[in-house]
Design a protein around this motif. Sequence first.
Motif, PDB file in Angstrom:
ATOM      1  N   LEU A 176     -11.750  -6.464  -5.478  1.00 23.79           N
ATOM      2  CA  LEU A 176     -10.599  -6.523  -5.456  1.00 23.79           C
ATOM      3  C   LEU A 176     -10.420  -6.204  -7.158  1.00 23.79           C
ATOM      4  O   LEU A 176     -11.447  -6.697  -7.766  1.00 23.79           O
ATOM      5  CB  LEU A 176      -9.831  -7.974  -4.594  1.00 23.79           C
ATOM      6  N   PRO A 177      -8.986  -6.110  -7.327  1.00 24.80           N
ATOM      7  CA  PRO A 177      -8.746  -6.027  -8.898  1.00 24.80           C
ATOM      8  C   PRO A 177      -8.778  -7.413  -9.420  1.00 24.80           C
ATOM      9  O   PRO A 177      -8.734  -8.164  -8.956  1.00 24.80           O
ATOM     10  CB  PRO A 177      -7.128  -5.175  -9.109  1.00 24.80           C
ATOM     11  N   PHE A 182      -7.394 -14.254  -2.439  1.00 31.08           N
ATOM     12  CA  PHE A 182      -8.249 -13.864  -1.542  1.00 31.08           C
ATOM     13  C   PHE A 182      -8.378 -14.883  -0.328  1.00 31.08           C
ATOM     14  O   PHE A 182      -8.329 -15.948  -0.976  1.00 31.08           O
ATOM     15  CB  PHE A 182      -9.198 -13.106  -1.225  1.00 31.08           C
ATOM     16  N   VAL A 183      -9.408 -15.154   0.495  1.00 30.80           N
ATOM     17  CA  VAL A 183      -9.549 -15.917   1.967  1.00 30.80           C
ATOM     18  C   VAL A 183     -10.590 -15.532   1.437  1.00 30.80           C
ATOM     19  O   VAL A 183     -11.827 -14.483   1.814  1.00 30.80           O
ATOM     20  CB  VAL A 183      -9.346 -15.984   3.135  1.00 30.80           C
ATOM     21  N   SER A 184     -12.315 -16.479   0.894  1.00 29.76           N
ATOM     22  CA  SER A 184     -14.061 -16.256   0.774  1.00 29.76           C
ATOM     23  C   SER A 184     -14.240 -17.115   1.432  1.00 29.76           C
ATOM     24  O   SER A 184     -13.920 -18.316   1.852  1.00 29.76           O
ATOM     25  CB  SER A 184     -14.229 -16.773  -0.782  1.00 29.76           C
ATOM     26  N   GLY A 218     -12.447 -11.976 -13.794  1.00 23.54           N
ATOM     27  CA  GLY A 218     -12.918 -10.532 -14.633  1.00 23.54           C
ATOM     28  C   GLY A 218     -14.706 -10.394 -15.174  1.00 23.54           C
ATOM     29  O   GLY A 218     -15.149  -9.141 -14.626  1.00 23.54           O
ATOM     30  N   LYS A 219     -14.824 -11.461 -14.802  1.00 23.84           N
ATOM     31  CA  LYS A 219     -16.522 -11.666 -15.100  1.00 23.84           C
ATOM     32  C   LYS A 219     -17.009 -12.901 -14.624  1.00 23.84           C
ATOM     33  O   LYS A 219     -16.341 -13.610 -14.133  1.00 23.84           O
ATOM     34  CB  LYS A 219     -16.930 -11.837 -16.324  1.00 23.84           C
ATOM     35  N   PRO A 220     -18.243 -12.711 -13.734  1.00 26.79           N
ATOM     36  CA  PRO A 220     -19.146 -14.920 -14.170  1.00 26.79           C
ATOM     37  C   PRO A 220     -18.171 -15.641 -13.809  1.00 26.79           C
ATOM     38  O   PRO A 220     -18.670 -15.403 -15.342  1.00 26.79           O
ATOM     39  CB  PRO A 220     -20.692 -13.483 -13.109  1.00 26.79           C
ATOM     40  N   GLY A 271      -4.602 -13.971 -15.510  1.00 30.09           N
ATOM     41  CA  GLY A 271      -3.468 -14.039 -15.171  1.00 30.09           C
ATOM     42  C   GLY A 271      -2.854 -14.752 -14.493  1.00 30.09           C
ATOM     43  O   GLY A 271      -1.801 -15.029 -14.818  1.00 30.09           O
ATOM     44  N   TRP A 272      -3.554 -15.840 -14.429  1.00 27.90           N
ATOM     45  CA  TRP A 272      -3.347 -17.394 -14.014  1.00 27.90           C
ATOM     46  C   TRP A 272      -2.886 -18.116 -14.561  1.00 27.90           C
ATOM     47  O   TRP A 272      -3.397 -18.298 -15.725  1.00 27.90           O
ATOM     48  CB  TRP A 272      -4.436 -17.177 -12.978  1.00 27.90           C
TER      49      TRP A 272
END
Length: 322
Positions: A176-177, A182-184, A218-220, A271-272
């Motif tokens: 996903l972007p 989402f549900v993980s 965006g990164k680990p 963005g959160w």
Amino acid sequence: MPEPIARWWARRQWSRGTDVPYEVGRFREAWASFPVLIRQYRPEFNGGVVLTQIPPAADVWLTWLCDAGHLVVATPDEQRSRPGRERRRSSWCPDCTELARPRTPSLPMAATVRLPGDSPLVTGPVEQPSGGSTRGRELEATWANRRSTAGASGGRPVRSRAPRASPGLCRATPDLPPGEPFVSSCAPPPASAVEAQLRADLTERLEFTPGQNAVRLGKPFFDHVEAWPDIVLPELRVAIEYDSTGRHGLEHVGKREDADRRKDRALRGVGWEVVRVRTGKLPALGPYDLQVGGLGRTTVPLLLDRLREIRGDLLVDAWLRR
């Protein structure tokens, strides 16, 4: 039940009817045989109360600074009862203990075998080829490659390399972007009943998509490209965390606080915004964090006010339950 130093000191002031219930030096002799604890105690982290003003049997949370610079929250009895009365440099610290723990990687079982035709020794996992199956053909190809490599080496020993451990990325993380909730299936279950109660109380006042428990990064972050906030508000793109020091007073302090800050930066990077409900003596980490004594009737109203500060009255009130 231990209590924060400020609450304990105020209760002692009230019960004894004086501003200084225990004078400086009152318990000097009781602490004299613990020189490292004397050095690690910091009045600036404990409301200005010095160690000799605290009875060794006091049921109170105190903040200590270990020799490596880690903040540790523990009661006087917990610190004094650790192994080693003199409390040398090996004195107990959860972060130092974690860093000192050996981290031997778990490798497959290996054995030494001899290839047909007196070929050189090859060390590697032993697995028998199985007839004409796909796995059997793969193993036969592997053995053939090893034999040819051994022959080309002029009889020198050839050893197979142990496979590198792959990063601990969750293979179920969807593509996903960054910033998408989402549900993980990798997210851990709720850590405490208080978090579940906060989620239920907030659900009574605010409408938001239920069930989503992760945000794509965006990164680990600790070998994962997803973060798992305690509460995810997809419509507002706000993550809510409930932080307490835990039963032993060791959660969300020291190195664990650094991890919280990294997690907040990772979420803000996509963005959160993050609101942490910090209980007890835990300091605020971000501009919108709440410092409360615990989960009460005013917690959710204060939380809604923080959401209005972040996203505006119009947007937040549009999702309120009528």
